[in-house]
Write a protein that holds these residues in place. Structure first.
Motif, short mmCIF file in Angstrom:
data_model
loop_
_atom_site.label_atom_id
_atom_site.label_comp_id
_atom_site.label_asym_id
_atom_site.label_seq_id
_atom_site.Cartn_x
_atom_site.Cartn_y
_atom_site.Cartn_z
N UNK A 27 11.01 -8.63 -23.05
CA UNK A 27 10.16 -8.35 -24.20
C UNK A 27 8.69 -8.61 -23.87
N UNK A 28 8.44 -9.72 -23.18
CA UNK A 28 7.07 -10.07 -22.82
C UNK A 28 6.45 -9.00 -21.92
N UNK A 29 7.23 -8.51 -20.95
CA UNK A 29 6.72 -7.50 -20.03
C UNK A 29 6.44 -6.18 -20.74
N UNK A 30 7.28 -5.82 -21.69
CA UNK A 30 7.04 -4.60 -22.47
C UNK A 30 5.78 -4.74 -23.30
N UNK A 31 5.62 -5.87 -23.96
CA UNK A 31 4.43 -6.11 -24.78
C UNK A 31 3.17 -6.12 -23.91
N UNK A 32 3.26 -6.78 -22.77
CA UNK A 32 2.11 -6.84 -21.87
C UNK A 32 1.74 -5.46 -21.37
N UNK A 33 2.72 -4.63 -21.05
CA UNK A 33 2.47 -3.27 -20.59
C UNK A 33 1.70 -2.48 -21.66
N UNK A 34 2.14 -2.59 -22.91
CA UNK A 34 1.48 -1.86 -24.00
C UNK A 34 0.05 -2.36 -24.20
N UNK A 35 -0.14 -3.68 -24.10
CA UNK A 35 -1.49 -4.24 -24.27
C UNK A 35 -2.41 -3.76 -23.16
N UNK A 36 -1.94 -3.77 -21.93
CA UNK A 36 -2.78 -3.36 -20.80
C UNK A 36 -3.10 -1.87 -20.88
N UNK A 37 -2.14 -1.05 -21.31
CA UNK A 37 -2.41 0.38 -21.50
C UNK A 37 -3.48 0.58 -22.57
N UNK A 38 -3.37 -0.20 -23.65
CA UNK A 38 -4.36 -0.09 -24.73
C UNK A 38 -5.74 -0.50 -24.25
N UNK A 39 -5.81 -1.57 -23.47
CA UNK A 39 -7.11 -2.02 -22.95
C UNK A 39 -7.72 -0.97 -22.03
N UNK A 40 -6.89 -0.40 -21.18
CA UNK A 40 -7.38 0.65 -20.27
C UNK A 40 -7.88 1.85 -21.05
N UNK A 41 -7.18 2.21 -22.10
CA UNK A 41 -7.60 3.35 -22.94
C UNK A 41 -8.94 3.06 -23.62
N UNK A 42 -9.11 1.83 -24.09
CA UNK A 42 -10.38 1.47 -24.73
C UNK A 42 -11.53 1.52 -23.73
N UNK A 43 -11.28 1.01 -22.52
CA UNK A 43 -12.31 1.06 -21.47
C UNK A 43 -12.65 2.51 -21.14
N UNK A 44 -11.64 3.35 -21.05
CA UNK A 44 -11.88 4.78 -20.77
C UNK A 44 -12.72 5.42 -21.87
N UNK A 45 -12.51 5.00 -23.10
CA UNK A 45 -13.25 5.57 -24.23
C UNK A 45 -14.68 5.07 -24.29
#
Length: 221
Positions: free
Chosen positions: A13-31
């Motif tokens: 569960x932690x790894x899934x949550x972390x994956x989603x958070x890191x994807x979101x952070x990368x998307x924000x940086x890209x934006x």
């Protein structure tokens, strides 16, 4: 043959949550700052891999099931071999072997012997560094005793400065098989084993050991 790479259920569960958070952070940086997106993505992947290795659970079977052998219950380094008073359950002198689990070790705890669980107790406590002499009695810890038909072996999972999540799956009266997973300490720490006096110790101080692979002691009839 190398053990297949598996992820322990404690980390899924932690790894899934972390994956989603890191994807979101990368998307924000890209934006907001597209020039930095590759740096953000690279740092995210590196951080994810570090956390991923904490929860790896290699499949390991003991080479030989034997009531006389005591296998290492954890990966790590032997930091204590001494005769000591065990004051929680035995209230007498025992041979203590302690294994320190660093953040890079496998954090699964495995049963060193087969038998029946006769004692299981959780104790809240401090978070001293795992090699501190008082960590065995003052830190957060879980104590388990297994009777193998002849004698009793005490295992103590100890939390450290980073490890503040001890998982123990055993219950009093439960039968366990040598080599089975019995617990997990998130982000490393220490496992103490208390053996009967006269037990032949097969490891040395500062030796690196592997759970279900290294024989740490031989019980004397």
């Amino acid at each position: 043959m190398k053990s297949p790479f598996r992820i322990h259920s404690e980390g899924q569960k932690l790894l899934l949550l972390l994956f989603l958070v890191l994807v979101a952070i990368t998307a924000i940086v890209f934006w907001l700052a597209p020039a930095w997106v590759w740096l953000a993505a690279g740092l995210g992947v590196a951080f994810y891999l570090i956390i991923l290795q904490f929860f790896r659970n290699p499949l390991r079977l003991v080479p030989l099931e034997d009531d006389n052998l005591v296998y290492a219950p954890a990966d790590g380094k032997v930091v204590v071999i001494e005769e000591a008073v065990e004051g929680e359950y035995f209230h007498d002198r025992r041979l203590q072997v302690s294994i320190f689990m660093s953040p890079v070790n496998v954090h699964v705890n495995r049963s060193p012997v087969s038998g029946k669980v006769t004692y299981n107790a959780y104790h809240p406590g401090k978070y001293l560094v795992a090699w501190h002499p008082k960590s065995s009695t003052e830190n957060e810890r879980t104590t388990v005793v297994i009777h193998n038909g002849r004698t009793e072996i005490l295992l103590r999972q100890i939390a450290g400065a980073l490890a503040k999540r001890i998982k123990n799956y055993l219950e009093v009266g439960q039968s366990v098989r040598q080599g089975e997973d019995f617990g997990f300490i998130k982000f490393g720490s220490r496992v103490d084993i208390f053996l009967p006096l006269g037990t032949k110790i097969e490891v040395s101080l500062n030796q690196k050991v592997k759970g279900n692979r290294t024989v740490i002691a031989r019980l004397v009839s």
